[in-house]
Write a protein that holds these residues in place. Sequence first.
Motif, PDB file in Angstrom:
ATOM      1  N   GLY A   1       0.810  -1.217   0.000  1.00 14.06           N
ATOM      2  CA  GLY A   1       0.000   0.000   0.000  1.00 14.06           C
ATOM      3  C   GLY A   1       0.838   1.259   0.000  1.00 14.06           C
ATOM      4  N   PHE A   2       1.877   1.296   0.843  1.00 13.74           N
ATOM      5  CA  PHE A   2       2.751   2.471   0.907  1.00 13.74           C
ATOM      6  C   PHE A   2       3.580   2.613  -0.369  1.00 13.74           C
ATOM      7  CE2 PHE A   2       3.116   3.079   5.805  1.00 13.74           C
ATOM      8  CZ  PHE A   2       1.759   3.319   5.844  1.00 13.74           C
ATOM      9  N   LEU A   3       4.025   1.477  -0.913  1.00 13.75           N
ATOM     10  CA  LEU A   3       4.807   1.536  -2.146  1.00 13.75           C
ATOM     11  C   LEU A   3       3.960   2.101  -3.284  1.00 13.75           C
ATOM     12  CD1 LEU A   3       7.485   0.887  -3.525  1.00 13.75           C
ATOM     13  CD2 LEU A   3       6.615  -1.422  -3.974  1.00 13.75           C
ATOM     14  N   TRP A   4       2.719   1.666  -3.389  1.00 18.67           N
ATOM     15  CA  TRP A   4       1.817   2.197  -4.407  1.00 18.67           C
ATOM     16  C   TRP A   4       1.573   3.690  -4.194  1.00 18.67           C
ATOM     17  CZ3 TRP A   4      -0.438   2.254  -8.898  1.00 18.67           C
ATOM     18  CH2 TRP A   4      -1.580   3.032  -9.085  1.00 18.67           C
ATOM     19  N   ALA A   5       1.380   4.095  -2.932  1.00 18.19           N
ATOM     20  CA  ALA A   5       1.122   5.502  -2.625  1.00 18.19           C
ATOM     21  C   ALA A   5       2.296   6.377  -3.045  1.00 18.19           C
ATOM     22  CB  ALA A   5       0.840   5.667  -1.133  1.00 18.19           C
ATOM     23  N   VAL A   6       3.515   5.914  -2.805  1.00 19.08           N
ATOM     24  CA  VAL A   6       4.703   6.681  -3.192  1.00 19.08           C
ATOM     25  C   VAL A   6       4.799   6.811  -4.705  1.00 19.08           C
ATOM     26  CG1 VAL A   6       7.227   6.648  -3.248  1.00 19.08           C
ATOM     27  CG2 VAL A   6       6.025   6.159  -1.116  1.00 19.08           C
ATOM     28  N   LEU A   7       4.652   5.682  -5.405  1.00 17.49           N
ATOM     29  CA  LEU A   7       4.764   5.702  -6.866  1.00 17.49           C
ATOM     30  C   LEU A   7       3.665   6.566  -7.484  1.00 17.49           C
ATOM     31  CD1 LEU A   7       5.573   1.928  -7.530  1.00 17.49           C
ATOM     32  CD2 LEU A   7       7.159   3.871  -7.601  1.00 17.49           C
ATOM     33  N   PHE A   8       2.440   6.410  -7.004  1.00 17.96           N
ATOM     34  CA  PHE A   8       1.337   7.192  -7.544  1.00 17.96           C
ATOM     35  C   PHE A   8       1.546   8.670  -7.295  1.00 17.96           C
ATOM     36  CE2 PHE A   8      -2.714   9.374  -7.217  1.00 17.96           C
ATOM     37  CZ  PHE A   8      -3.357   8.974  -8.373  1.00 17.96           C
ATOM     38  N   LYS A   9       1.978   9.020  -6.094  1.00 19.33           N
ATOM     39  CA  LYS A   9       2.163  10.431  -5.748  1.00 19.33           C
ATOM     40  C   LYS A   9       3.196  11.082  -6.648  1.00 19.33           C
ATOM     41  CE  LYS A   9       3.362  13.478  -1.891  1.00 19.33           C
ATOM     42  NZ  LYS A   9       3.500  13.587  -0.426  1.00 19.33           N
ATOM     43  N   VAL A  10       4.337  10.456  -6.795  1.00 16.71           N
ATOM     44  CA  VAL A  10       5.418  11.035  -7.602  1.00 16.71           C
ATOM     45  C   VAL A  10       5.002  11.161  -9.064  1.00 16.71           C
ATOM     46  CG1 VAL A  10       7.775  10.695  -8.431  1.00 16.71           C
ATOM     47  CG2 VAL A  10       7.213  10.209  -6.037  1.00 16.71           C
TER      48      VAL A  10
END
Length: 268
Positions: A210-219
């Motif tokens: 979940g956190f990995l997806w959030a980071v990639l999506f945000k950037v």
Amino acid sequence: LWVYDPTGDVERDFVTISWVQAVTGCLPLLVATIIVFAKDLKECLPSFKYFRWDKATGVLSLGILFLVLQLLYMIITVTNEFFISYFFDPSFVVEYQIYIKIFSIAGTFVSLALIPVWSAVTKAFVEKRYDWIIKLVRFLYFVAGIAVLFQLAIIPFLDPILEFWLGEKAIEVNLSAALLFALLGCVMIWVSVLTSVVNGLGTLKCQLYGFLWAVLFKVVAIVLFSSWIPWTIVITATIVGLLPYCVWQPVVMNRQLKMLNKEAFQNG
């Protein structure tokens, strides 16, 4: 008592303050550790003769996973000022800081209240008191709901709050920005509740993804849309990036707790 006297050299002053921060943060803990293990916990003094590679591997693997999660969470939460300054204008950082300080008040109190939850959940998990954990999770959901209502209740009173706080320097309230920050505060409260429980359970796979997806999506979202969407895209990308975790983690966690509780009940 040490009193800091600025020299006028910004670079030197910054290094000095950094050293002071490092020493004052670590030295008391080091001294306290030595005193405690020399007296009260003398029989528990760490020794290399108790070292076991098989045990160390398991502990280090979990520790590294927690470290990765902390790094991902930092990218999600503490890079907003950088993205706003780099892709937009540093002047917007001031507006961001005003909104974030107000809409993080409830989250701060919730985070403080959640400090003992991690260890309490771990203890209950080891003792197989899964029904207690389920009741605790329901109570934490209730607390999160109250905090969310508080977040939303701030919006109508934002103008007088800013005038009281900043006086003549109060900014003009942007309702859309205020709503976004209120939603961000709600999401962060929900994430804090979820992570405090799953960290105690030691089930971190969903949190990692979940956190990995959030980071990639945000950037990616900021890079793609910053040229034609205002600086609030940084907040929007953070919220949307965390939504899959906010939805999926409770499902996984509740399923796990119900299964464990059922097994414990069947085994007597």
